[in-house]
Design a protein around this motif. Structure first.
Motif, PDB file in Angstrom:
ATOM      1  N   LEU A  47       0.844  -1.195   0.000  1.00 52.21           N
ATOM      2  CA  LEU A  47       0.000   0.000   0.000  1.00 52.21           C
ATOM      3  C   LEU A  47       0.880   1.247   0.000  1.00 52.21           C
ATOM      4  O   LEU A  47       1.865   1.306   0.719  1.00 52.21           O
ATOM      5  CB  LEU A  47      -0.875  -0.023   1.257  1.00 52.21           C
ATOM      6  N   SER A  48       0.514   2.246  -0.795  1.00 53.74           N
ATOM      7  CA  SER A  48       1.298   3.479  -0.840  1.00 53.74           C
ATOM      8  C   SER A  48       0.539   4.618  -0.167  1.00 53.74           C
ATOM      9  O   SER A  48      -0.693   4.584  -0.055  1.00 53.74           O
ATOM     10  CB  SER A  48       1.586   3.868  -2.290  1.00 53.74           C
ATOM     11  N   CYS A  49       1.271   5.641   0.244  1.00 47.18           N
ATOM     12  CA  CYS A  49       0.628   6.819   0.816  1.00 47.18           C
ATOM     13  C   CYS A  49      -0.252   7.507  -0.221  1.00 47.18           C
ATOM     14  O   CYS A  49      -1.279   8.086   0.128  1.00 47.18           O
ATOM     15  CB  CYS A  49       1.665   7.787   1.365  1.00 47.18           C
ATOM     16  N   GLY A  50       0.137   7.453  -1.464  1.00 45.84           N
ATOM     17  CA  GLY A  50      -0.694   8.032  -2.519  1.00 45.84           C
ATOM     18  C   GLY A  50      -2.067   7.392  -2.560  1.00 45.84           C
ATOM     19  O   GLY A  50      -3.080   8.085  -2.721  1.00 45.84           O
ATOM     20  N   THR A  51      -2.112   6.074  -2.382  1.00 47.45           N
ATOM     21  CA  THR A  51      -3.395   5.365  -2.350  1.00 47.45           C
ATOM     22  C   THR A  51      -4.209   5.781  -1.134  1.00 47.45           C
ATOM     23  O   THR A  51      -5.406   6.043  -1.231  1.00 47.45           O
ATOM     24  CB  THR A  51      -3.166   3.840  -2.341  1.00 47.45           C
ATOM     25  N   THR A  57      -2.680  -6.577   5.342  1.00 46.70           N
ATOM     26  CA  THR A  57      -1.497  -7.101   6.030  1.00 46.70           C
ATOM     27  C   THR A  57      -1.034  -6.109   7.091  1.00 46.70           C
ATOM     28  O   THR A  57      -1.374  -4.914   7.046  1.00 46.70           O
ATOM     29  CB  THR A  57      -0.347  -7.342   5.041  1.00 46.70           C
ATOM     30  N   THR A  58      -0.236  -6.595   8.031  1.00 46.27           N
ATOM     31  CA  THR A  58       0.320  -5.711   9.060  1.00 46.27           C
ATOM     32  C   THR A  58       1.127  -4.573   8.441  1.00 46.27           C
ATOM     33  O   THR A  58       0.926  -3.414   8.811  1.00 46.27           O
ATOM     34  CB  THR A  58       1.152  -6.513  10.076  1.00 46.27           C
ATOM     35  N   PRO A  59       2.026  -4.839   7.479  1.00 45.38           N
ATOM     36  CA  PRO A  59       2.758  -3.711   6.879  1.00 45.38           C
ATOM     37  C   PRO A  59       1.832  -2.696   6.200  1.00 45.38           C
ATOM     38  O   PRO A  59       2.075  -1.491   6.281  1.00 45.38           O
ATOM     39  CB  PRO A  59       3.684  -4.379   5.857  1.00 45.38           C
ATOM     40  N   ASP A  60       0.780  -3.180   5.553  1.00 46.37           N
ATOM     41  CA  ASP A  60      -0.157  -2.256   4.913  1.00 46.37           C
ATOM     42  C   ASP A  60      -0.894  -1.410   5.948  1.00 46.37           C
ATOM     43  O   ASP A  60      -1.086  -0.206   5.757  1.00 46.37           O
ATOM     44  CB  ASP A  60      -1.176  -3.006   4.051  1.00 46.37           C
ATOM     45  N   ARG A  61      -1.321  -2.026   7.045  1.00 48.38           N
ATOM     46  CA  ARG A  61      -2.014  -1.261   8.088  1.00 48.38           C
ATOM     47  C   ARG A  61      -1.068  -0.258   8.747  1.00 48.38           C
ATOM     48  O   ARG A  61      -1.458   0.858   9.068  1.00 48.38           O
ATOM     49  CB  ARG A  61      -2.643  -2.207   9.112  1.00 48.38           C
ATOM     50  N   GLN A  62       0.189  -0.641   8.937  1.00 45.33           N
ATOM     51  CA  GLN A  62       1.162   0.288   9.505  1.00 45.33           C
ATOM     52  C   GLN A  62       1.431   1.447   8.543  1.00 45.33           C
ATOM     53  O   GLN A  62       1.553   2.592   8.963  1.00 45.33           O
ATOM     54  CB  GLN A  62       2.463  -0.445   9.841  1.00 45.33           C
ATOM     55  N   THR A  63       1.492   1.144   7.260  1.00 45.34           N
ATOM     56  CA  THR A  63       1.672   2.191   6.264  1.00 45.34           C
ATOM     57  C   THR A  63       0.489   3.145   6.268  1.00 45.34           C
ATOM     58  O   THR A  63       0.658   4.365   6.282  1.00 45.34           O
ATOM     59  CB  THR A  63       1.851   1.587   4.858  1.00 45.34           C
ATOM     60  N   ALA A  64      -0.717   2.598   6.257  1.00 42.40           N
ATOM     61  CA  ALA A  64      -1.918   3.443   6.268  1.00 42.40           C
ATOM     62  C   ALA A  64      -1.916   4.340   7.499  1.00 42.40           C
ATOM     63  O   ALA A  64      -2.196   5.540   7.407  1.00 42.40           O
ATOM     64  CB  ALA A  64      -3.174   2.581   6.229  1.00 42.40           C
ATOM     65  N   CYS A  65      -1.588   3.786   8.642  1.00 43.11           N
ATOM     66  CA  CYS A  65      -1.528   4.554   9.886  1.00 43.11           C
ATOM     67  C   CYS A  65      -0.512   5.692   9.771  1.00 43.11           C
ATOM     68  O   CYS A  65      -0.817   6.846  10.062  1.00 43.11           O
ATOM     69  CB  CYS A  65      -1.160   3.610  11.039  1.00 43.11           C
ATOM     70  N   LYS A  82      -6.488   3.330  17.141  1.00 42.33           N
ATOM     71  CA  LYS A  82      -7.163   4.616  17.286  1.00 42.33           C
ATOM     72  C   LYS A  82      -6.522   5.623  16.332  1.00 42.33           C
ATOM     73  O   LYS A  82      -5.295   5.687  16.221  1.00 42.33           O
ATOM     74  CB  LYS A  82      -7.019   5.094  18.729  1.00 42.33           C
ATOM     75  N   ILE A  83      -7.348   6.393  15.640  1.00 42.75           N
ATOM     76  CA  ILE A  83      -6.816   7.448  14.784  1.00 42.75           C
ATOM     77  C   ILE A  83      -6.493   8.635  15.686  1.00 42.75           C
ATOM     78  O   ILE A  83      -7.385   9.301  16.204  1.00 42.75           O
ATOM     79  CB  ILE A  83      -7.806   7.840  13.681  1.00 42.75           C
ATOM     80  N   SER A  84      -5.208   8.832  15.894  1.00 42.21           N
ATOM     81  CA  SER A  84      -4.742   9.870  16.810  1.00 42.21           C
ATOM     82  C   SER A  84      -3.288  10.197  16.481  1.00 42.21           C
ATOM     83  O   SER A  84      -2.538   9.319  16.037  1.00 42.21           O
ATOM     84  CB  SER A  84      -4.829   9.348  18.246  1.00 42.21           C
ATOM     85  N   PRO A  85      -2.868  11.438  16.717  1.00 42.44           N
ATOM     86  CA  PRO A  85      -1.459  11.780  16.498  1.00 42.44           C
ATOM     87  C   PRO A  85      -0.519  11.034  17.441  1.00 42.44           C
ATOM     88  O   PRO A  85       0.672  10.955  17.195  1.00 42.44           O
ATOM     89  CB  PRO A  85      -1.391  13.282  16.751  1.00 42.44           C
ATOM     90  N   THR A  86      -1.061  10.467  18.514  1.00 43.87           N
ATOM     91  CA  THR A  86      -0.216   9.762  19.473  1.00 43.87           C
ATOM     92  C   THR A  86      -0.133   8.254  19.210  1.00 43.87           C
ATOM     93  O   THR A  86       0.581   7.550  19.903  1.00 43.87           O
ATOM     94  CB  THR A  86      -0.732   9.977  20.917  1.00 43.87           C
ATOM     95  N   THR A  87      -0.858   7.766  18.209  1.00 46.99           N
ATOM     96  CA  THR A  87      -0.811   6.343  17.886  1.00 46.99           C
ATOM     97  C   THR A  87       0.580   5.954  17.410  1.00 46.99           C
ATOM     98  O   THR A  87       1.169   6.620  16.553  1.00 46.99           O
ATOM     99  CB  THR A  87      -1.836   6.003  16.800  1.00 46.99           C
ATOM    100  N   ASP A  88       1.128   4.887  17.972  1.00 45.44           N
ATOM    101  CA  ASP A  88       2.413   4.354  17.535  1.00 45.44           C
ATOM    102  C   ASP A  88       2.125   3.359  16.422  1.00 45.44           C
ATOM    103  O   ASP A  88       1.704   2.221  16.680  1.00 45.44           O
ATOM    104  CB  ASP A  88       3.131   3.680  18.710  1.00 45.44           C
ATOM    105  N   CYS A  89       2.344   3.772  15.195  1.00 50.85           N
ATOM    106  CA  CYS A  89       1.990   2.941  14.039  1.00 50.85           C
ATOM    107  C   CYS A  89       2.797   1.652  13.966  1.00 50.85           C
ATOM    108  O   CYS A  89       2.357   0.698  13.337  1.00 50.85           O
ATOM    109  CB  CYS A  89       2.142   3.746  12.753  1.00 50.85           C
ATOM    110  N   THR A  90       3.955   1.612  14.631  1.00 57.27           N
ATOM    111  CA  THR A  90       4.746   0.379  14.587  1.00 57.27           C
ATOM    112  C   THR A  90       4.102  -0.728  15.405  1.00 57.27           C
ATOM    113  O   THR A  90       4.464  -1.896  15.253  1.00 57.27           O
ATOM    114  CB  THR A  90       6.190   0.619  15.102  1.00 57.27           C
ATOM    115  N   THR A  91       3.143  -0.383  16.269  1.00 52.10           N
ATOM    116  CA  THR A  91       2.463  -1.415  17.077  1.00 52.10           C
ATOM    117  C   THR A  91       1.173  -1.905  16.429  1.00 52.10           C
ATOM    118  O   THR A  91       0.546  -2.824  16.935  1.00 52.10           O
ATOM    119  CB  THR A  91       2.137  -0.875  18.480  1.00 52.10           C
ATOM    120  N   VAL A  92       0.782  -1.282  15.315  1.00 50.92           N
ATOM    121  CA  VAL A  92      -0.453  -1.687  14.625  1.00 50.92           C
ATOM    122  C   VAL A  92      -0.231  -3.053  13.999  1.00 50.92           C
ATOM    123  O   VAL A  92       0.783  -3.299  13.359  1.00 50.92           O
ATOM    124  CB  VAL A  92      -0.840  -0.643  13.546  1.00 50.92           C
ATOM    125  N   LYS A  93      -1.181  -3.944  14.206  1.00 54.23           N
ATOM    126  CA  LYS A  93      -1.060  -5.318  13.678  1.00 54.23           C
ATOM    127  C   LYS A  93      -2.018  -5.563  12.570  1.00 54.23           C
ATOM    128  O   LYS A  93      -3.042  -5.375  12.355  1.00 54.23           O
ATOM    129  CB  LYS A  93      -1.261  -6.344  14.788  1.00 54.23           C
TER     130      LYS A  93
END
Length: 119
Positions: free
Chosen positions: A29-33, A68-76, A108-119
């Motif tokens: 997944l790309s940021c452009g998407t 996938t986890t990498p895609d969800r982390q990218t989206a975050c 949670k959609i928040s500026p404090t979310t640690d995207c590396t912990t998103v699964k």
């Protein structure tokens, strides 16, 4: 004039996200998407009110491709980066958007979310 400002903002956000996406190299997944799917949500994210159908279509589409986890982390990460550049963004509207569109996301959609912990 507002349309050109939104287009310019969207273009800038897409460029930033493309540059930032290199840190999420394993994701398909790309940021452009991500930005493309969420652009119809900009007015809601600033002013609230009714969520446009095109916004929910984008949110649901993004959820469908971020399997996938990498895609969800990218989206975050893309959402966090983009949010930092959107003037007038109302965080409660952003946090409520998935639920309003019938989507359940694992963070949670928040500026404090640690995207590396998103699964």
């Amino acid at each position: 004039m507002v349309g050109s400002r939104v287009h310019t903002l969207s273009s800038c956000l897409m460029l930033v996200c493309i540059l930032l996406s290199s840190s999420y190299a394993e994701a398909a997944l790309s940021c452009g998407t991500v930005i493309g799917k969420l652009t119809p949500c900009l007015n809601y994210l600033r002013m609230g009110g009714a969520v446009p159908p095109a916004c929910c279509t984008g949110v649901q589409g993004l959820n469908a491709v971020a399997k996938t986890t990498p895609d969800r982390q990218t989206a975050c990460g893309c959402m966090k980066s983009a949010a930092a550049g959107i003037s007038g963004l109302q965080l409660p509207f952003a946090a409520s958007l998935p639920g309003k569109c019938g989507v359940n996301i694992p963070y949670k959609i928040s500026p404090t979310t640690d995207c590396t912990t998103v699964k």
